[in-house]
Design an enzyme around this catalytic site. Structure first.
Site, PDB file in Angstrom:
ATOM      1  CD  GLU A   1     -51.748   7.379  32.148  1.00 49.22           C
ATOM      2  OE1 GLU A   1     -51.281   6.499  31.395  1.00 49.22           O
ATOM      3  OE2 GLU A   1     -51.670   8.579  31.895  1.00 49.22           O
TER       4      GLU A   1
ATOM      5  NE  ARG B   1     -50.569  13.830  27.412  1.00 49.72           N
ATOM      6  CZ  ARG B   1     -51.594  14.379  28.042  1.00 49.72           C
ATOM      7  NH1 ARG B   1     -52.584  14.907  27.348  1.00 49.72           N
ATOM      8  NH2 ARG B   1     -51.623  14.408  29.353  1.00 49.72           N
TER       9      ARG B   1
ATOM     10  CG  ASP C   1     -53.753  13.966  32.597  1.00 45.11           C
ATOM     11  OD1 ASP C   1     -53.547  13.044  31.793  1.00 45.11           O
ATOM     12  OD2 ASP C   1     -53.210  14.039  33.706  1.00 45.11           O
ATOM     13  CB  THR C   2     -58.164  10.957  29.446  1.00 49.46           C
ATOM     14  OG1 THR C   2     -57.081  10.313  28.770  1.00 49.46           O
ATOM     15  CG2 THR C   2     -58.759  12.025  28.545  1.00 49.46           C
TER      16      THR C   2
ATOM     17  NE  ARG D   1     -46.041  12.726  25.021  1.00 50.09           N
ATOM     18  CZ  ARG D   1     -46.595  12.518  26.189  1.00 50.09           C
ATOM     19  NH1 ARG D   1     -47.308  11.421  26.389  1.00 50.09           N
ATOM     20  NH2 ARG D   1     -46.455  13.376  27.185  1.00 50.09           N
TER      21      ARG D   1
ATOM     22  CG  ASP E   1     -54.285  11.776  27.428  1.00 51.69           C
ATOM     23  OD1 ASP E   1     -53.463  10.943  27.011  1.00 51.69           O
ATOM     24  OD2 ASP E   1     -54.431  12.036  28.638  1.00 51.69           O
TER      25      ASP E   1
END
Length: 303
Positions: free
Chosen positions: A135, A127, A132-133, A175, A113
């Site tokens: 980590e 971002r 939210d993928t 970001r 992401d």
């Protein structure tokens, strides 16, 4: 009558400070001071502001054209937030705006992401909005590598367009926040369909969030990606193991270890919106309260 006159006098004494610090209107440069920390935010630079080629030159202009004496005393180049704009009259070449689309070139794929893109000659760490993928960089989570490979493969093979949305351009880590289109397809939606989206950060209204939610619901129904039965069991087992390791690890953590990297972007957006609001109701209320206090004190002294 005397009592009313005293009250009006008190209001005149306390009101100017609260009004001058209020960011509701922009100064002649197109910016204002943020009350929470006296940072000067350049929202809509005017021709006057574009005369400055450096932040040091902009400081001089702010000292001349802004009326917030309290914050001007603290002003330094480091306390200026250009809000994505550029100095020296080159704003159209590098600055971004909310609600716009920009052709972008991939310079580095970081994970599922996050990536770096060149837009109008400037590189932005970006971002991806809303998703939210898992980590795959500092911490390796189940399906983190799969999400990273999926994203990088798409970005390396297609024409990329970024679309800004929401109530802020950047998060607190500086970001860029954007929807990512690859060959006309919404990357966030495709990641969700592939079962590679772990969660959402939904603090505000984003243009395509319903599409992404539906895509993730479909992936869950069909048991795709991390939502297959074996994958879910493996994912929960890994999470449980991580929690146990965290509970037994008593070594002190550094600030970089404890700082959230991609979690709770909600706080980033809420903080940005809250700071930009400039506490519009607080200062008038404090002014009124101070006026009442002074009025009461004057009454007591007259007795």
């Amino acid at each position: 009558m005397k009592q009313i006159a005293i009250l009006l006098l008190c209001l005149m004494i306390v009101w100017p400070d609260s009004v001058s610090a209020h960011p509701g209107s922009l100064d002649e440069l197109g910016g204002h001071f943020r009350n929470s920390d006296c940072t000067y935010v350049l929202h809509e630079p005017t021709a006057l502001a574009k005369q400055a080629k450096t932040k040091a030159e902009l400081v001089k202009l702010i000292q001349t054209y802004n009326s917030n004496e309290r914050c001007k005393r603290k002003l330094t180049p480091e306390r200026i937030d250009l809000d994505g704009h550029a100095l020296g009259g080159k704003d159209n070449a590098v600055s971004l705006r909310l609600g716009r689309t920009y052709a972008a070139t991939l310079t580095q794929c970081i994970d599922g992401d996050t990536a770096k893109f060149r837009v109008n000659g400037r590189v932005y760490t970006t971002r991806f909005l809303f998703i939210d993928t898992p980590e795959s960089t500092i911490e390796i989570e189940p399906y983190g590598k799969e999400a990273s490979r999926f994203t990088c493969s798409r970005l390396q093979k297609g024409k990329v367009v970024l679309e800004t949305d929401g109530n802020t351009l950047f998060d607190r880590y500086h970001r860029l926040l954007a929807w990512v289109w690859v060959n006309g397809r919404l990357l966030q939606e495709d990641l969700a369909k592939a079962g590679l989206v772990e969660d959402f950060y939904d603090y505000g209204r984003y243009k395509y969030e319903s599409r992404v939610r539906k895509a993730l619901e479909e992936a869950k129904r069909n048991g795709i990606g991390m939502y297959g039965e074996r994958s879910v069991a493996k994912h929960e087992q890994a999470r449980s193991k991580t929690k146990q390791e965290g509970a037994t690890n008593t070594a002190p953590q550094t600030e970089s270890e404890t700082e959230p990297i991609d979690r709770a972007p909600s706080r980033e957006l809420e903080t940005a919106a809250f700071e930009r609001s400039g506490l519009p109701l607080l200062y008038p209320l404090l002014g009124a309260a101070a006026a009442v206090a002074v009025y009461w004190l004057v009454r007591q002294l007259r007795r």
